[in-house]
Design an enzyme around this catalytic site. Structure first.
Site, PDB file in Angstrom:
ATOM      1  N   GLY A 177      -1.608  -8.512  -0.914  1.00  0.00           N
ATOM      2  CA  GLY A 177      -2.957  -8.299  -1.452  1.00  0.00           C
ATOM      3  C   GLY A 177      -2.896  -7.372  -2.646  1.00  0.00           C
ATOM      4  O   GLY A 177      -1.868  -6.730  -2.914  1.00  0.00           O
ATOM      5  N   LEU A 178      -4.022  -7.314  -3.342  1.00  0.00           N
ATOM      6  CA  LEU A 178      -4.110  -6.487  -4.546  1.00  0.00           C
ATOM      7  C   LEU A 178      -3.911  -5.006  -4.219  1.00  0.00           C
ATOM      8  O   LEU A 178      -4.125  -4.583  -3.080  1.00  0.00           O
ATOM      9  CB  LEU A 178      -5.503  -6.657  -5.185  1.00  0.00           C
ATOM     10  CG  LEU A 178      -5.821  -8.027  -5.795  1.00  0.00           C
ATOM     11  CD1 LEU A 178      -7.318  -8.123  -6.101  1.00  0.00           C
ATOM     12  CD2 LEU A 178      -4.997  -8.239  -7.075  1.00  0.00           C
ATOM     13  N   SER A 179      -3.564  -4.238  -5.239  1.00  0.00           N
ATOM     14  CA  SER A 179      -3.541  -2.784  -5.094  1.00  0.00           C
ATOM     15  C   SER A 179      -4.954  -2.333  -4.708  1.00  0.00           C
ATOM     16  O   SER A 179      -5.939  -2.787  -5.299  1.00  0.00           O
ATOM     17  CB  SER A 179      -3.121  -2.157  -6.426  1.00  0.00           C
ATOM     18  OG  SER A 179      -3.145  -0.757  -6.324  1.00  0.00           O
TER      19      SER A 179
ATOM     20  N   SER B 240      -1.794  -0.633   2.890  1.00  0.00           N
ATOM     21  CA  SER B 240      -1.184   0.553   3.519  1.00  0.00           C
ATOM     22  C   SER B 240      -2.072   1.093   4.627  1.00  0.00           C
ATOM     23  O   SER B 240      -1.583   1.430   5.713  1.00  0.00           O
ATOM     24  CB  SER B 240      -0.962   1.667   2.489  1.00  0.00           C
ATOM     25  OG  SER B 240      -0.116   1.220   1.479  1.00  0.00           O
TER      26      SER B 240
ATOM     27  N   SER C 203       3.393  -8.155  -3.345  1.00  0.00           N
ATOM     28  CA  SER C 203       4.095  -9.459  -3.300  1.00  0.00           C
ATOM     29  C   SER C 203       3.223 -10.547  -3.926  1.00  0.00           C
ATOM     30  O   SER C 203       2.739 -11.451  -3.238  1.00  0.00           O
ATOM     31  CB  SER C 203       4.535  -9.834  -1.882  1.00  0.00           C
ATOM     32  OG  SER C 203       3.587  -9.530  -0.894  1.00  0.00           O
TER      33      SER C 203
ATOM     34  N   SER D  99      -6.420  -3.032  -1.913  1.00  0.00           N
ATOM     35  CA  SER D  99      -7.083  -3.956  -0.976  1.00  0.00           C
ATOM     36  C   SER D  99      -7.089  -3.387   0.441  1.00  0.00           C
ATOM     37  O   SER D  99      -7.922  -3.790   1.268  1.00  0.00           O
ATOM     38  CB  SER D  99      -6.397  -5.329  -1.003  1.00  0.00           C
ATOM     39  OG  SER D  99      -5.038  -5.219  -0.649  1.00  0.00           O
ATOM     40  N   GLY D 100      -6.153  -2.489   0.717  1.00  0.00           N
ATOM     41  CA  GLY D 100      -6.112  -1.875   2.054  1.00  0.00           C
ATOM     42  C   GLY D 100      -4.832  -2.143   2.827  1.00  0.00           C
ATOM     43  O   GLY D 100      -4.771  -1.883   4.030  1.00  0.00           O
TER      44      GLY D 100
HETATM   45  N1  LIG Z   1       2.111  -2.416 -12.905  1.00  0.00           N
HETATM   46  C1  LIG Z   1       1.801  -2.241 -11.618  1.00  0.00           C
HETATM   47  N2  LIG Z   1       1.271  -3.255 -10.905  1.00  0.00           N
HETATM   48  C2  LIG Z   1       0.966  -3.086  -9.602  1.00  0.00           C
HETATM   49  N3  LIG Z   1       1.167  -1.934  -8.913  1.00  0.00           N
HETATM   50  C3  LIG Z   1       1.708  -0.895  -9.582  1.00  0.00           C
HETATM   51  C4  LIG Z   1       2.039  -1.002 -10.955  1.00  0.00           C
HETATM   52  N4  LIG Z   1       2.553   0.199 -11.354  1.00  0.00           N
HETATM   53  C5  LIG Z   1       2.530   1.003 -10.288  1.00  0.00           C
HETATM   54  N5  LIG Z   1       2.028   0.369  -9.233  1.00  0.00           N
HETATM   55  C6  LIG Z   1       1.948   0.962  -7.868  1.00  0.00           C
HETATM   56  O1  LIG Z   1       2.997   0.344  -7.138  1.00  0.00           O
HETATM   57  C7  LIG Z   1       2.498  -0.297  -5.973  1.00  0.00           C
HETATM   58  C8  LIG Z   1       2.910  -1.766  -5.923  1.00  0.00           C
HETATM   59  O2  LIG Z   1       4.260  -1.884  -5.577  1.00  0.00           O
HETATM   60  P1  LIG Z   1       4.780  -3.144  -4.787  1.00  0.00           P
HETATM   61  O3  LIG Z   1       6.212  -2.905  -4.511  1.00  0.00           O
HETATM   62  O4  LIG Z   1       3.886  -3.412  -3.643  1.00  0.00           O
HETATM   63  O5  LIG Z   1       4.590  -4.278  -5.898  1.00  0.00           O
HETATM   64  S1  LIG Z   1       5.199  -5.744  -5.945  1.00  0.00           S
HETATM   65  O6  LIG Z   1       5.076  -6.330  -4.608  1.00  0.00           O
HETATM   66  O7  LIG Z   1       6.600  -5.661  -6.364  1.00  0.00           O
HETATM   67  O8  LIG Z   1       4.399  -6.470  -6.945  1.00  0.00           O
HETATM   68  C9  LIG Z   1       1.002  -0.232  -6.032  1.00  0.00           C
HETATM   69  O9  LIG Z   1       0.682   0.286  -4.754  1.00  0.00           O
HETATM   70  P2  LIG Z   1      -0.466  -0.295  -3.843  1.00  0.00           P
HETATM   71  O10 LIG Z   1      -1.698   0.253  -4.478  1.00  0.00           O
HETATM   72  O11 LIG Z   1      -0.154   0.314  -2.520  1.00  0.00           O
HETATM   73  O12 LIG Z   1      -0.438  -1.778  -3.785  1.00  0.00           O
HETATM   74  C10 LIG Z   1       0.655   0.738  -7.143  1.00  0.00           C
HETATM   75  O13 LIG Z   1       0.301   1.975  -6.585  1.00  0.00           O
HETATM   76  N1  LIG Z   2     -11.974  -2.087   5.567  1.00  0.00           N
HETATM   77  C1  LIG Z   2     -11.050  -1.418   4.887  1.00  0.00           C
HETATM   78  N2  LIG Z   2      -9.743  -1.705   5.060  1.00  0.00           N
HETATM   79  C2  LIG Z   2      -8.796  -1.031   4.358  1.00  0.00           C
HETATM   80  N3  LIG Z   2      -9.046  -0.033   3.478  1.00  0.00           N
HETATM   81  C3  LIG Z   2     -10.340   0.291   3.274  1.00  0.00           C
HETATM   82  C4  LIG Z   2     -11.379  -0.378   3.955  1.00  0.00           C
HETATM   83  N4  LIG Z   2     -12.560   0.144   3.553  1.00  0.00           N
HETATM   84  C5  LIG Z   2     -12.257   1.099   2.659  1.00  0.00           C
HETATM   85  N5  LIG Z   2     -10.918   1.220   2.481  1.00  0.00           N
HETATM   86  C6  LIG Z   2     -10.266   2.172   1.569  1.00  0.00           C
HETATM   87  O1  LIG Z   2      -9.628   1.424   0.538  1.00  0.00           O
HETATM   88  C7  LIG Z   2      -8.437   2.087   0.121  1.00  0.00           C
HETATM   89  C8  LIG Z   2      -7.280   1.129   0.260  1.00  0.00           C
HETATM   90  O2  LIG Z   2      -6.118   1.747  -0.240  1.00  0.00           O
HETATM   91  P1  LIG Z   2      -4.666   1.379   0.254  1.00  0.00           P
HETATM   92  O3  LIG Z   2      -4.632   1.241   1.749  1.00  0.00           O
HETATM   93  O4  LIG Z   2      -3.726   2.355  -0.389  1.00  0.00           O
HETATM   94  O5  LIG Z   2      -4.501  -0.085  -0.368  1.00  0.00           O
HETATM   95  P2  LIG Z   2      -3.170  -0.819  -0.859  1.00  0.00           P
HETATM   96  O6  LIG Z   2      -2.040  -0.343   0.015  1.00  0.00           O
HETATM   97  O7  LIG Z   2      -3.477  -2.268  -0.694  1.00  0.00           O
HETATM   98  O8  LIG Z   2      -3.007  -0.411  -2.287  1.00  0.00           O
HETATM   99  C9  LIG Z   2      -8.279   3.333   0.987  1.00  0.00           C
HETATM  100  O9  LIG Z   2      -8.807   4.427   0.285  1.00  0.00           O
HETATM  101  C10 LIG Z   2      -9.142   2.991   2.202  1.00  0.00           C
HETATM  102  O10 LIG Z   2      -9.655   4.147   2.835  1.00  0.00           O
END
Ligand SMILES: Nc1ncnc2c1ncn2[C@@H]1O[C@H](COP(=O)(O)OS(=O)(=O)O)[C@@H](OP(=O)(O)O)[C@H]1O
Ligand SMILES: Nc1ncnc2c1ncn2[C@@H]1O[C@H](COP(=O)(O)OP(=O)(O)O)[C@@H](O)[C@H]1O
Length: 199
Positions: A34-36, A41, A108, A38-39
């Protein structure tokens, strides 16, 4: 009494099935995508806590223990993301062989990478969990303020902004994290594991 000599210890390999039987549960990968923001972690850690509380042998792989260590040589180009996911897939397979339920929490973004990982596993072992949340909501949450930076052009190749995200077509589980709470998402995932006789 004469002790036996020349005894050979038959060192038969301990199989995945032996480990599952000892644990009393199945071993699979819950592959979150899912998107950064999206939840991934948040929900992965909540699932981990609940499984641990129930005495399940589990582990979470996410950016903290992978991109800071094993994959610290990789960035966010398409080739580096391919390699990131390839390595995580191989590590996840080892965890499944070890009898654990392993949850991976990586964007991913490429369908073909996820399908390549799926092919590493036996039928039923790879459970794709789409953490589905509209980009607008992820951007509103922006927990790490990365979308704001990407919009200002301070981060290049940011997923959803100037790098693609290919949503799964047939995920085993879809969690609408903009519509359901974290607790509801955990319930949904655990129900799936029970229905598939993994728990
Ligand atoms: N350019 C760019 N695009 C997307 N994300 C970025 C980028 N630079 C840094 N970050 C941070 O790195 C986290 C994503 O890493 P991933 O290993 O999950 O990415 S991937 O699966 O290889 O695409 C992602 O974390 P999550 O927010 O937990 O998804 C971001 O915090
Ligand atoms: N229903 C929900 N499920 C997951 N996260 C949520 C939800 N509602 C709000 N959030 C908030 O959205 C954010 C998601 O961040 P994170 O878990 O780091 O996402 P990701 O790992 O996909 O980047 C957190 O701040 C979390 O508290």
């Amino acid at each position: 009494m004469t002790k036996a000599t020349n005894i050979t210890w038959h060192d038969s390999a301990i199989t995945k099935e032996d480990r599952r039987a000892q644990n009393g549960h199945g071993s699979v990968v819950l592959w979150f995508t899912g998107l950064s923001g999206s939840g991934k972690s948040t929900i992965a850690n909540a699932v981990s806590h609940e499984l641990f509380r129930q005495g399940i042998n589990e582990y979470v792989l996410d950016g903290d223990n992978v991109r800071h260590g094993l994959n610290k040589d990789l960035g966010f180009s398409e080739a580096d993301r391919n390699e990131n996911i390839r390595r995580i897939g191989e590590v996840a397979k080892l965890f499944v062989d070890s009898g654990k339920i392993v949850t991976t929490a990586f964007i991913s973004p490429f369908r073909s990478d996820r399908e390549t990982v799926r092919a590493l596993f036996e039928e039923g072992e790879f459970i794709e969990v789409f953490i589905d949340c509209p980009l607008e909501e992820c951007e509103r949450r922006d927990p790490k303020k990365l979308y704001a930076k990407a919009r200002r052009g301070e981060i290049k190749d940011f997923t959803g902004i100037d790098s693609p995200y290919e949503a799964p077509e047939n995920p085993e589980i879809t969690v609408r994290s903009d519509q359901y709470t974290v607790e509801e998402a955990v319930g949904q995932i655990l129900t799936h594991l029970r229905e598939k006789n993994i728990l």
